[in-house]
Write an enzyme that holds these catalytic residues in place. Structure first.
Site, short mmCIF file in Angstrom:
data_model
loop_
_atom_site.label_atom_id
_atom_site.label_comp_id
_atom_site.label_asym_id
_atom_site.label_seq_id
_atom_site.Cartn_x
_atom_site.Cartn_y
_atom_site.Cartn_z
N CYS A 114 40.12 -11.30 34.85
CA CYS A 114 41.27 -11.65 34.01
C CYS A 114 41.40 -13.15 33.77
O CYS A 114 42.10 -13.57 32.84
CB CYS A 114 42.56 -11.12 34.64
SG CYS A 114 42.65 -9.33 34.74
N HIS A 257 49.55 -15.02 32.47
CA HIS A 257 48.77 -13.79 32.38
C HIS A 257 49.71 -12.61 32.27
O HIS A 257 50.70 -12.50 33.01
CB HIS A 257 47.89 -13.66 33.63
CG HIS A 257 47.13 -12.39 33.70
ND1 HIS A 257 46.43 -11.88 32.63
CD2 HIS A 257 46.95 -11.50 34.73
CE1 HIS A 257 45.86 -10.74 32.99
NE2 HIS A 257 46.16 -10.49 34.25
N ASN A 287 48.28 -5.01 30.27
CA ASN A 287 47.38 -6.04 30.79
C ASN A 287 46.02 -5.89 30.12
O ASN A 287 45.27 -4.97 30.42
CB ASN A 287 47.26 -5.90 32.31
CG ASN A 287 46.39 -6.97 32.94
OD1 ASN A 287 45.76 -7.76 32.25
ND2 ASN A 287 46.35 -6.98 34.26
#
Length: 332
Positions: A114, A257, A287
């Site tokens: 990520c 994030h 996500n």
């Protein structure tokens, strides 16, 4: 000697058309809309079609970024792709995107989960600062749905597919650009078991594993990831601001994030950043891993934005990996 300025000339993003809502997930796994929203803030996420692969998503985002920068693919000197859901173990997804765009420049992948977009941007910045390249196409693309077990309530509610792209250059755009400032990166391989896909590599190869064990799906220890995500992002934010000589109060917009609301809220409690300065897309995207902050930044830039503003990005992912970066929106 004056440090060479590096700019993000343009951004682009792409989200698949297919929508997977919380109501739809309720029919697949033991969950409810209320349970998901209260724990994550996510209401829906996008899912790529069966015949769409990660490179397809990346190409669509890249084309938007190229159009925004008003440059041709022939002017791109390097392609860097961040992904945890590649088309293949090899060749790289970057080579697939290069082929589909008709480029002839070097291309390679970055594997930082990520956090991949920041690691890729840091690489692009270094290549340009050295004088080796002038225009770098950075892409973060994910078809995470290919690696999700839709009977596992702890993970299937979190993730979605999507892509983001940026043109990083030694020259600013025609009217306004984002100057790339300090970038702080970090990793801790001791924690790798807390967030991983166990099978498919050389540790547990295809011939030594079985799909019935579900080891080819994403596995996560949510409590451990939650704790470390907050700690690591907070420490990198502080280090990034200190190196930039910028205070918390001088942050105009904060793009974290897009994992879940609880992590974002915990970060805000540690810093003097007001909630109205936070930009989020997770409610409708979930996500999207490496593409997360790129998608969010692209959506943010489409909205009303003033010049001379400080934009703070921060991220955390498997590995563990993490990082923060400061951008400045300025008119040329």
């Amino acid at each position: 000697m004056t440090e060479k300025k590096i700019f993000i000339r343009s951004t682009g993003s792409y989200l698949p058309e297919k929508v997977l809502t919380n109501k739809m997930l309720k029919e697949m796994v033991d969950t409810t809309d209320e349970w998901i929203v209260s724990r994550t803030g996510i209401k829906e996420r996008r899912i790529a079609l069966e015949n769409e692969c990660t490179s397809d998503l990346g190409v669509k985002a890249a084309l938007k970024a190229l159009a925004g920068a008003k440059i041709l693919i022939e002017e791109i000197d390097l392609i860097i792709v961040a992904t945890l859901s590649p088309d293949y173990i090899f060749p790289s997804t970057a080579c697939m995107i290069q082929k589909k765009l008709g480029a002839t420049c070097p291309a390679f992948d970055v594997g930082a989960a990520c956090s991949g977009m920041l690691f890729a941007l840091s690489s692009a910045k270094s290549f340009i600062a050295s004088g080796q390249y002038k225009n770098v196409l950075v892409v973060a693309a994910e078809k995470v749905s290919s690696f999700i077990d839709y009977t596992d309530r702890s993970t299937c509610v979190l993730f979605g597919d999507g892509a983001a792209a940026m043109i990083v250059s030694d020259k600013a755009g025609f009217k306004e650009s984002l100057q790339v400032g300090e970038i702080v990166l970090g990793s801790d391989g001791q924690m790798h078991k807390s967030l991983e896909i166990p099978a498919g590599g050389s540790v547990l190869s295809a011939r030594n594993s079985s799909t019935t064990t579900k080891d080819h799906f994403l596995k996560m220890d949510g409590k451990v990831v939650f704790k470390h995500a907050i700690q690591r992002m907070a420490s990198s934010i502080k280090e990034c601001l200190d190196q930039s000589d910028v205070s918390e109060q001088q942050i105009d917009y904060f793009i974290p994030h897009q994992a879940n609301d609880r992590i974002i809220d915990a970060l805000l409690k540690r810093f003097s950043i007001k909630i109205d300065r936070v930009h989020k897309t997770l409610e409708s995207t979930g996500n999207t891993c490496a593409a997360s902050i790129g998608i969010c930044l692209d959506h943010y830039l489409d909205q009303k934005v003033k010049m001379d503003q400080n934009i703070l990005l921060t991220t955390f992912g498997a590995g563990f990996t993490w990082g923060s970066m400061l951008l400045k929106r300025e008119r040329q």
